[in-house]
Design a protein around this motif. Structure first.
Motif, PDB file in Angstrom:
ATOM      1  N   ILE A 145      22.999  -4.042 -66.964  1.00  0.00           N
ATOM      2  CA  ILE A 145      24.273  -3.870 -66.247  1.00  0.00           C
ATOM      3  C   ILE A 145      24.570  -5.111 -65.401  1.00  0.00           C
ATOM      4  O   ILE A 145      25.720  -5.580 -65.344  1.00  0.00           O
ATOM      5  CB  ILE A 145      24.240  -2.599 -65.388  1.00  0.00           C
ATOM      6  CG1 ILE A 145      24.176  -1.363 -66.307  1.00  0.00           C
ATOM      7  CG2 ILE A 145      25.456  -2.509 -64.483  1.00  0.00           C
ATOM      8  CD1 ILE A 145      23.982  -0.067 -65.575  1.00  0.00           C
ATOM      9  N   TRP A 146      23.543  -5.701 -64.791  1.00  0.00           N
ATOM     10  CA  TRP A 146      23.738  -6.898 -63.961  1.00  0.00           C
ATOM     11  C   TRP A 146      24.161  -8.091 -64.816  1.00  0.00           C
ATOM     12  O   TRP A 146      25.041  -8.854 -64.427  1.00  0.00           O
ATOM     13  CB  TRP A 146      22.449  -7.188 -63.200  1.00  0.00           C
ATOM     14  CG  TRP A 146      22.558  -8.342 -62.252  1.00  0.00           C
ATOM     15  CD1 TRP A 146      21.891  -9.524 -62.322  1.00  0.00           C
ATOM     16  CD2 TRP A 146      23.396  -8.458 -61.110  1.00  0.00           C
ATOM     17  NE1 TRP A 146      22.242 -10.363 -61.310  1.00  0.00           N
ATOM     18  CE2 TRP A 146      23.179  -9.713 -60.544  1.00  0.00           C
ATOM     19  CE3 TRP A 146      24.312  -7.607 -60.502  1.00  0.00           C
ATOM     20  CZ2 TRP A 146      23.849 -10.163 -59.408  1.00  0.00           C
ATOM     21  CZ3 TRP A 146      24.973  -8.058 -59.359  1.00  0.00           C
ATOM     22  CH2 TRP A 146      24.739  -9.314 -58.839  1.00  0.00           C
ATOM     23  N   LYS A 161      25.843  -7.944 -67.708  1.00  0.00           N
ATOM     24  CA  LYS A 161      27.227  -7.701 -68.117  1.00  0.00           C
ATOM     25  C   LYS A 161      28.193  -7.983 -66.965  1.00  0.00           C
ATOM     26  O   LYS A 161      29.287  -8.505 -67.178  1.00  0.00           O
ATOM     27  CB  LYS A 161      27.405  -6.246 -68.591  1.00  0.00           C
ATOM     28  CG  LYS A 161      26.819  -5.973 -69.931  1.00  0.00           C
ATOM     29  CD  LYS A 161      27.627  -6.682 -70.992  1.00  0.00           C
ATOM     30  CE  LYS A 161      27.065  -6.362 -72.366  1.00  0.00           C
ATOM     31  NZ  LYS A 161      27.805  -7.021 -73.420  1.00  0.00           N
ATOM     32  N   ALA A 162      27.785  -7.627 -65.764  1.00  0.00           N
ATOM     33  CA  ALA A 162      28.632  -7.879 -64.604  1.00  0.00           C
ATOM     34  C   ALA A 162      28.805  -9.385 -64.395  1.00  0.00           C
ATOM     35  O   ALA A 162      29.907  -9.857 -64.093  1.00  0.00           O
ATOM     36  CB  ALA A 162      28.038  -7.234 -63.365  1.00  0.00           C
ATOM     37  N   LYS A 163      27.748 -10.175 -64.548  1.00  0.00           N
ATOM     38  CA  LYS A 163      27.846 -11.632 -64.393  1.00  0.00           C
ATOM     39  C   LYS A 163      28.733 -12.232 -65.481  1.00  0.00           C
ATOM     40  O   LYS A 163      29.491 -13.155 -65.214  1.00  0.00           O
ATOM     41  CB  LYS A 163      26.460 -12.262 -64.453  1.00  0.00           C
ATOM     42  CG  LYS A 163      25.676 -12.098 -63.180  1.00  0.00           C
ATOM     43  CD  LYS A 163      24.354 -12.851 -63.295  1.00  0.00           C
ATOM     44  CE  LYS A 163      23.539 -12.688 -62.042  1.00  0.00           C
ATOM     45  NZ  LYS A 163      22.249 -13.375 -62.125  1.00  0.00           N
ATOM     46  N   LEU A 219      31.789 -10.802 -62.146  1.00  0.00           N
ATOM     47  CA  LEU A 219      31.663  -9.971 -60.960  1.00  0.00           C
ATOM     48  C   LEU A 219      30.494 -10.475 -60.120  1.00  0.00           C
ATOM     49  O   LEU A 219      29.518 -11.014 -60.626  1.00  0.00           O
ATOM     50  CB  LEU A 219      31.432  -8.510 -61.351  1.00  0.00           C
ATOM     51  CG  LEU A 219      32.542  -7.842 -62.147  1.00  0.00           C
ATOM     52  CD1 LEU A 219      32.111  -6.453 -62.572  1.00  0.00           C
ATOM     53  CD2 LEU A 219      33.813  -7.776 -61.346  1.00  0.00           C
ATOM     54  N   SER A 220      30.598 -10.302 -58.818  1.00  0.00           N
ATOM     55  CA  SER A 220      29.517 -10.699 -57.918  1.00  0.00           C
ATOM     56  C   SER A 220      29.157  -9.523 -57.032  1.00  0.00           C
ATOM     57  O   SER A 220      29.950  -8.614 -56.824  1.00  0.00           O
ATOM     58  CB  SER A 220      29.927 -11.902 -57.067  1.00  0.00           C
ATOM     59  OG  SER A 220      31.014 -11.552 -56.254  1.00  0.00           O
ATOM     60  N   LEU A 221      27.949  -9.592 -56.499  1.00  0.00           N
ATOM     61  CA  LEU A 221      27.446  -8.495 -55.688  1.00  0.00           C
ATOM     62  C   LEU A 221      27.758  -8.787 -54.235  1.00  0.00           C
ATOM     63  O   LEU A 221      27.362  -9.812 -53.681  1.00  0.00           O
ATOM     64  CB  LEU A 221      25.936  -8.342 -55.886  1.00  0.00           C
ATOM     65  CG  LEU A 221      25.280  -7.214 -55.106  1.00  0.00           C
ATOM     66  CD1 LEU A 221      25.823  -5.859 -55.547  1.00  0.00           C
ATOM     67  CD2 LEU A 221      23.777  -7.254 -55.289  1.00  0.00           C
TER      68      LEU A 221
END
Length: 117
Positions: free
Chosen positions: A97-98, A100-102, A106-108
């Motif tokens: 999931i991390w 795919k987010a990158k 997307l950033s945390l």
């Protein structure tokens, strides 16, 4: 009448009596007509009962066959569901999931993260 005529008349009477005896002789029947009817009716009932039992057994066989087909399809579907659950667990890992987010840019942001119990 002469003696010869009397003996001839007696012989003819004896022959007629003898010929009448076998035709008059009554046959002893093993079963009476009423018993024959009862045995015939009982035989018909036994045949009908046997046919009824065979037809019910055939219906039970068909029902069991359908049950086995449904159970086999249920087992196949359970295998498919198990495989899909395994894919879900592999695809829902934190690392994937991390990544795919990158890829999506997307950033945390630690301030916007809320922990849900």
């Amino acid at each position: 009448m002469s003696n010869l005529a009397k003996t001839l008349q007696q012989e003819t009477q004896q022959q007629t009596v003898k010929s009448l005896k076998p035709s008059v002789k009554k046959l002893n029947a093993w079963l009476s007509p009423g018993e024959r009817v009862l045995f015939f009716a009982f035989g018909i009932l036994v045949c009908i009962g046997a046919a009824f039992i065979v037809s019910k057994q055939a219906a039970i066989y068909e029902a069991n066959k359908e049950i086995q087909l449904v159970e086999s399809s249920i087992q196949e579907q359970q295998k498919v569901n198990g495989d899909l659950e395994m894919q879900i667990s592999e695809l829902s890992t934190y690392e994937r999931i991390w990544e795919k987010a990158k890829e999506l840019g997307l950033s945390l942001n630690e301030n916007n993260v809320k922990v849900v119990q």
